[in-house]
Scaffold this motif. Structure first.
Motif, PDB file in Angstrom:
ATOM      1  N   THR A  11      22.126 -13.893  37.079  1.00 19.95           N
ATOM      2  CA  THR A  11      21.087 -14.483  36.238  1.00 19.95           C
ATOM      3  C   THR A  11      21.141 -13.934  34.814  1.00 19.95           C
ATOM      4  O   THR A  11      20.958 -14.669  33.844  1.00 19.95           O
ATOM      5  CB  THR A  11      19.700 -14.223  36.850  1.00 19.95           C
ATOM      6  OG1 THR A  11      19.594 -14.937  38.088  1.00 19.95           O
ATOM      7  CG2 THR A  11      18.585 -14.677  35.924  1.00 19.95           C
ATOM      8  N   SER A  12      21.397 -12.638  34.672  1.00 19.01           N
ATOM      9  CA  SER A  12      21.450 -12.045  33.333  1.00 19.01           C
ATOM     10  C   SER A  12      22.535 -12.677  32.478  1.00 19.01           C
ATOM     11  O   SER A  12      22.364 -12.822  31.254  1.00 19.01           O
ATOM     12  CB  SER A  12      21.689 -10.533  33.428  1.00 19.01           C
ATOM     13  OG  SER A  12      22.944 -10.253  34.026  1.00 19.01           O
TER      14      SER A  12
ATOM     15  N   LEU B 128      11.487 -12.357  30.210  1.00 21.00           N
ATOM     16  CA  LEU B 128      12.417 -13.108  31.051  1.00 21.00           C
ATOM     17  C   LEU B 128      11.692 -13.640  32.278  1.00 21.00           C
ATOM     18  O   LEU B 128      11.220 -12.866  33.120  1.00 21.00           O
ATOM     19  CB  LEU B 128      13.588 -12.220  31.489  1.00 21.00           C
ATOM     20  CG  LEU B 128      14.564 -12.843  32.491  1.00 21.00           C
ATOM     21  CD1 LEU B 128      15.252 -14.065  31.897  1.00 21.00           C
ATOM     22  CD2 LEU B 128      15.584 -11.822  32.968  1.00 21.00           C
TER      23      LEU B 128
ATOM     24  N   THR C 158      12.023 -15.303  35.724  1.00 23.56           N
ATOM     25  CA  THR C 158      13.038 -15.530  36.747  1.00 23.56           C
ATOM     26  C   THR C 158      12.514 -15.171  38.130  1.00 23.56           C
ATOM     27  O   THR C 158      11.662 -14.296  38.269  1.00 23.56           O
ATOM     28  CB  THR C 158      14.322 -14.721  36.462  1.00 23.56           C
ATOM     29  OG1 THR C 158      15.338 -15.100  37.390  1.00 23.56           O
ATOM     30  CG2 THR C 158      14.073 -13.220  36.558  1.00 23.56           C
TER      31      THR C 158
ATOM     32  N   PRO D 217      16.241 -12.226  39.985  1.00 24.87           N
ATOM     33  CA  PRO D 217      16.726 -11.122  39.147  1.00 24.87           C
ATOM     34  C   PRO D 217      18.065 -10.601  39.658  1.00 24.87           C
ATOM     35  O   PRO D 217      18.426 -10.799  40.818  1.00 24.87           O
ATOM     36  CB  PRO D 217      15.626 -10.068  39.295  1.00 24.87           C
ATOM     37  CG  PRO D 217      15.002 -10.349  40.634  1.00 24.87           C
ATOM     38  CD  PRO D 217      15.037 -11.848  40.762  1.00 24.87           C
TER      39      PRO D 217
ATOM     40  N   ALA E   4      13.901  -4.283  36.464  1.00 21.95           N
ATOM     41  CA  ALA E   4      13.796  -5.639  35.921  1.00 21.95           C
ATOM     42  C   ALA E   4      15.081  -6.005  35.185  1.00 21.95           C
ATOM     43  O   ALA E   4      15.812  -5.134  34.690  1.00 21.95           O
ATOM     44  CB  ALA E   4      12.603  -5.733  34.973  1.00 21.95           C
ATOM     45  N   THR E   5      15.358  -7.282  35.113  1.00 15.46           N
ATOM     46  CA  THR E   5      16.587  -7.764  34.469  1.00 15.46           C
ATOM     47  C   THR E   5      16.453  -7.850  32.956  1.00 15.46           C
ATOM     48  O   THR E   5      17.440  -7.747  32.234  1.00 15.46           O
ATOM     49  CB  THR E   5      16.963  -9.142  35.054  1.00 15.46           C
ATOM     50  OG1 THR E   5      17.125  -9.020  36.471  1.00 15.46           O
ATOM     51  CG2 THR E   5      18.254  -9.682  34.470  1.00 15.46           C
ATOM     52  N   ALA E   6      15.232  -8.010  32.450  1.00 18.48           N
ATOM     53  CA  ALA E   6      15.017  -8.213  31.012  1.00 18.48           C
ATOM     54  C   ALA E   6      15.576  -7.092  30.140  1.00 18.48           C
ATOM     55  O   ALA E   6      16.192  -7.379  29.096  1.00 18.48           O
ATOM     56  CB  ALA E   6      13.526  -8.419  30.730  1.00 18.48           C
TER      57      ALA E   6
ATOM     58  N   ASP F 125      10.183  -8.691  33.028  1.00 18.44           N
ATOM     59  CA  ASP F 125      10.346  -9.916  33.805  1.00 18.44           C
ATOM     60  C   ASP F 125       8.983 -10.505  34.159  1.00 18.44           C
ATOM     61  O   ASP F 125       7.995  -9.780  34.322  1.00 18.44           O
ATOM     62  CB  ASP F 125      11.091  -9.647  35.109  1.00 18.44           C
ATOM     63  CG  ASP F 125      12.554  -9.280  34.909  1.00 18.44           C
ATOM     64  OD1 ASP F 125      12.995  -9.201  33.756  1.00 18.44           O
ATOM     65  OD2 ASP F 125      13.236  -9.066  35.929  1.00 18.44           O
TER      66      ASP F 125
ATOM     67  N   ASN G  61       7.601 -13.321  37.143  1.00 15.39           N
ATOM     68  CA  ASN G  61       7.982 -14.125  38.306  1.00 15.39           C
ATOM     69  C   ASN G  61       6.820 -15.046  38.667  1.00 15.39           C
ATOM     70  O   ASN G  61       5.854 -14.624  39.301  1.00 15.39           O
ATOM     71  CB  ASN G  61       8.340 -13.237  39.498  1.00 15.39           C
ATOM     72  CG  ASN G  61       8.788 -14.050  40.704  1.00 15.39           C
ATOM     73  OD1 ASN G  61       8.688 -15.271  40.720  1.00 15.39           O
ATOM     74  ND2 ASN G  61       9.285 -13.370  41.716  1.00 15.39           N
TER      75      ASN G  61
ATOM     76  N   ASP H 290      17.441 -18.868  36.037  1.00 16.88           N
ATOM     77  CA  ASP H 290      17.477 -18.738  37.490  1.00 16.88           C
ATOM     78  C   ASP H 290      18.835 -19.157  38.039  1.00 16.88           C
ATOM     79  O   ASP H 290      19.475 -20.082  37.508  1.00 16.88           O
ATOM     80  CB  ASP H 290      16.388 -19.586  38.147  1.00 16.88           C
ATOM     81  CG  ASP H 290      15.101 -18.795  38.358  1.00 16.88           C
ATOM     82  OD1 ASP H 290      15.175 -17.675  38.904  1.00 16.88           O
ATOM     83  OD2 ASP H 290      14.026 -19.294  37.972  1.00 16.88           O
TER      84      ASP H 290
END
Length: 346
Positions: free
Chosen positions: A66-67, A91, A93, A96, A102-104, A120, A122, A153
């Motif tokens: 996703t990143s 972000l 999503t 992740p 978190a992915t952000a 992130d 959700n 996503d």
């Protein structure tokens, strides 16, 4: 009208508002047409298209996360806004890269946005609307002057490839906007938000395994519990009702009527849901932007991808009044309005 909906205050004239000043999207290069999955699902291209409006979708290659999609869309949005700095990155999503962290923050680092706030959100398919509201709140509170909001996503990584109910519906993608502090009267200024949820129906859209509820049992997950599931008929009805109700709520707060809206850009869940919302609102279907035939249901990326497609085709033009809306797991829903700005195409 959803009784549980809560309306966020509309920015007062002269106050600080969040203004859309950049837009960028990205989808994986691999295209999967209906014919490629029809035999596996014991169905046909015609059946899938008739039931969903989808003809093809974009799917990540092995090892793509996703990143990766979020970074590509974010780069394009920053270029569109002619900026290389923001104060925060939000972000949205449901997929992740990892459960923790978190992915952000990783996305921010890869975009060269080190030390900016990054988190992130959700809210499943409503995630981009919740992300916009979060970004607008940071700007209104004076925490940030510019915010990058990304919806990304990779739903094809969490669906059962042999499940007829979900495998044909979802695709992967990312879309992003840059928000800046500005005036409520200028093009691109986000109007009021309507955000709501109904947790009593959380199990209608879910991934049962992988969270603390399942892990705390110390027992292996049931077979298939790691996949996304959806109660299609119930979700279909609720999506139409909640998106139509949310649109009416946000228009009333903004002092607008349905006839004032030039284009509706709502979550591309299913072509029949789009038609159902149009019918419930008494609006012609040609006012509803749609690109679901090319990308499928891309969850949090859905609304920005539809915006980008409409801009590219000329369907969405500067000065038009636009209503954004979505519905997703949680259950969650949301809407906002804006007058579309002049954006630099990327």
């Amino acid at each position: 009208m959803p009784a549980t909906a809560r309306i966020l205050p509309f920015p007062q004239a002269g106050g600080t508002s969040a203004v859309v000043c950049g837009l960028g999207t990205w989808v994986p290069p691999r295209v999967v047409p209906n014919a490629e999955i029809a035999a596996r699902l014991d169905t046909s291209d015609e059946w899938i298209h008739a039931r969903t409006g989808i003809r093809e979708r974009h799917v990540v290659d092995p090892g793509m996360a996703t990143s990766d999609l979020a970074v590509e869309a974010g780069q394009r949005a920053l270029k569109s806004a002619d900026t290389d700095r923001v104060d925060a990155l939000v972000l949205a999503t449901t997929t992740p890269d990892r459960p923790c962290p978190a992915t952000a923050p990783d996305v921010a680092h890869r975009l060269g946005l080190d030390r900016c706030a990054a988190f992130d959100v959700n809210a499943v398919c409503t995630g981009f609307l919740y992300g916009l509201a979060s970004g607008a709140g940071l700007i209104a509170a004076g925490v940030a002057e510019q915010v990058l909001v990304i919806g990304a996503d990779t739903f094809t990584t969490i669906i059962d490839p042999d499940c007829r109910a979900t495998a044909a519906i979802f695709g992967d993608g990312a879309g992003a906007v840059v928000l800046r502090a500005g005036s409520a009267s200028e093009p691109g200024a986000l109007g009021p938000f309507d955000l709501g949820s109904d947790g009593q129906d959380a199990d209608l859209i879910t991934v049962a395994a992988g969270g603390s509820r399942q892990r705390s049992t110390r027992r292996p997950a049931e077979p298939g519990a790691e996949f996304f599931t959806m109660a299609g008929k119930a979700v279909f009805r609720k999506a139409i009702f909640q998106m139509a109700g949310s649109a009416q709520t946000v228009l009333r707060k903004a002092g607008l009527g349905l006839r004032d809206i030039d284009r509706f850009v709502i979550h591309q869940a299913n072509a029949r849901i789009l038609n159902g919302v149009a019918d419930m609102l008494g609006q012609p279907v040609d006012k509803f932007v749609r690109n679901i035939d090319q990308v499928g249901n891309t969850a949090a990326a859905s609304v920005p991808l539809a915006l980008d497609a409409a801009c590219a085709s000329g369907e969405l033009r500067p000065g038009q009044r636009v209503l954004l809306g979505a519905f997703g797991g949680g259950l969650t829903w949301g809407s906002t309005v804006l007058r579309w700005p002049e954006l630099e195409a990327v």
